[in-house]
Design a protein around this motif. Structure first.
Motif, PDB file in Angstrom:
ATOM      1  N   LEU A 135       2.427   1.643  -3.499  1.00  0.00           N
ATOM      2  CA  LEU A 135       1.459   2.132  -4.481  1.00  0.00           C
ATOM      3  C   LEU A 135       1.139   3.613  -4.275  1.00  0.00           C
ATOM      4  CD1 LEU A 135      -0.854  -0.991  -4.652  1.00  0.00           C
ATOM      5  CD2 LEU A 135       0.665  -0.143  -6.476  1.00  0.00           C
ATOM      6  N   ALA A 136       1.126   4.062  -3.029  1.00  0.00           N
ATOM      7  CA  ALA A 136       0.926   5.494  -2.760  1.00  0.00           C
ATOM      8  C   ALA A 136       2.099   6.294  -3.317  1.00  0.00           C
ATOM      9  CB  ALA A 136       0.770   5.736  -1.260  1.00  0.00           C
ATOM     10  N   GLY A 144       0.814  -1.210   0.000  1.00  0.00           N
ATOM     11  CA  GLY A 144       0.000   0.000   0.000  1.00  0.00           C
ATOM     12  C   GLY A 144       0.845   1.256   0.000  1.00  0.00           C
ATOM     13  N   ASP A 185      -4.118   3.862  -7.927  1.00  0.00           N
ATOM     14  CA  ASP A 185      -5.124   4.170  -6.905  1.00  0.00           C
ATOM     15  C   ASP A 185      -6.098   3.017  -6.712  1.00  0.00           C
ATOM     16  OD1 ASP A 185      -4.075   6.646  -6.316  1.00  0.00           O
ATOM     17  OD2 ASP A 185      -5.516   7.772  -7.524  1.00  0.00           O
ATOM     18  N   SER A 235      -5.553  -0.111  -7.439  1.00  0.00           N
ATOM     19  CA  SER A 235      -4.797  -1.214  -6.840  1.00  0.00           C
ATOM     20  C   SER A 235      -4.663  -1.001  -5.335  1.00  0.00           C
ATOM     21  CB  SER A 235      -3.397  -1.314  -7.472  1.00  0.00           C
ATOM     22  OG  SER A 235      -3.481  -1.669  -8.832  1.00  0.00           O
ATOM     23  N   ARG A 236      -4.390   0.227  -4.965  1.00  0.00           N
ATOM     24  CA  ARG A 236      -4.266   0.547  -3.537  1.00  0.00           C
ATOM     25  C   ARG A 236      -5.595   0.344  -2.815  1.00  0.00           C
ATOM     26  NH1 ARG A 236      -3.120   6.117  -0.985  1.00  0.00           N
ATOM     27  NH2 ARG A 236      -2.487   5.506   1.088  1.00  0.00           N
ATOM     28  N   ASP A 237      -6.711   0.661  -3.470  1.00  0.00           N
ATOM     29  CA  ASP A 237      -8.025   0.401  -2.886  1.00  0.00           C
ATOM     30  C   ASP A 237      -8.221  -1.092  -2.627  1.00  0.00           C
ATOM     31  OD1 ASP A 237      -8.642   3.098  -2.961  1.00  0.00           O
ATOM     32  OD2 ASP A 237      -9.888   2.950  -4.775  1.00  0.00           O
ATOM     33  N   ARG A 258      -6.228  -2.019   0.425  1.00  0.00           N
ATOM     34  CA  ARG A 258      -6.930  -1.585   1.638  1.00  0.00           C
ATOM     35  C   ARG A 258      -8.077  -2.538   1.984  1.00  0.00           C
ATOM     36  NH1 ARG A 258      -7.667   4.003  -0.399  1.00  0.00           N
ATOM     37  NH2 ARG A 258      -5.730   5.057  -0.015  1.00  0.00           N
TER      38      ARG A 258
END
Length: 157
Positions: free
Chosen positions: A99-100, A96, A130, A132-134, A137
């Motif tokens: 990716l940020a 995460g 974004d 992918s990061r979701d 999460r």
């Protein structure tokens, strides 16, 4: 190589990249690594993560697809070096963050883009990172819910 170690290597390489081609190559590497981690979790991760992990694989693949693949020696492809993914939670936390950082690097690159093609490549790659990061999460949320459900109930007296 362990997933967390590869993520740390990717973060360092992204931070050290200077010009646009280097940044784009590191973004591509990070997305390929996210794709490999998603694939590994989809196949052998906790059952409740498998759907989201498959989604991560697809989204990260899209992130690679919108960028030109860098000219890498086979031994330099970090995703191909993934052999261990022992702690899903720790791996996802680190992924995460990567990716940020990818998103931040792409925003900087898009805002300085000299041509429209690079700008739109960056915008599509930002969307993929974004999303992918979701997914990451959501997998972390599902892991936390699983851990909470596994805790024995305690009485407050």
């Amino acid at each position: 190589m362990d997933a967390v170690r590869l993520i740390v290597t990717s973060r360092c390489a992204l931070a050290a990249s200077g010009d646009a081609p280097q940044i784009l190559a590191e973004v591509w590497q990070a997305q390929a690594l996210a794709q490999a981690i998603g694939s590994r979790l989809a196949v052998s991760g906790p059952p409740e993560l498998r759907g989201e992990a498959l989604g991560l694989t697809e989204l990260a693949g899209r992130g690679c697809g919108v960028l030109d693949a860098p000219d890498l020696d086979p031994g330099d492809l970090r995703a191909a070096q993934l052999t261990e993914l022992d702690d899903a939670r720790h791996t996802l936390l680190c992924l995460g963050v990567l990716l940020a950082e990818v998103g931040i690097a792409l925003v900087g690159l898009a805002s300085a883009a000299a041509d429209e093609t690079t700008y739109w490549q960056c915008m599509e790659a930002i969307d993929a990172a974004d999303e992918s990061r979701d997914r990451v999460r959501e997998m972390l949320r599902k892991l936390a819910a699983r851990e909470e459900a596994a805790l024995p109930e305690t009485e407050v007296g």
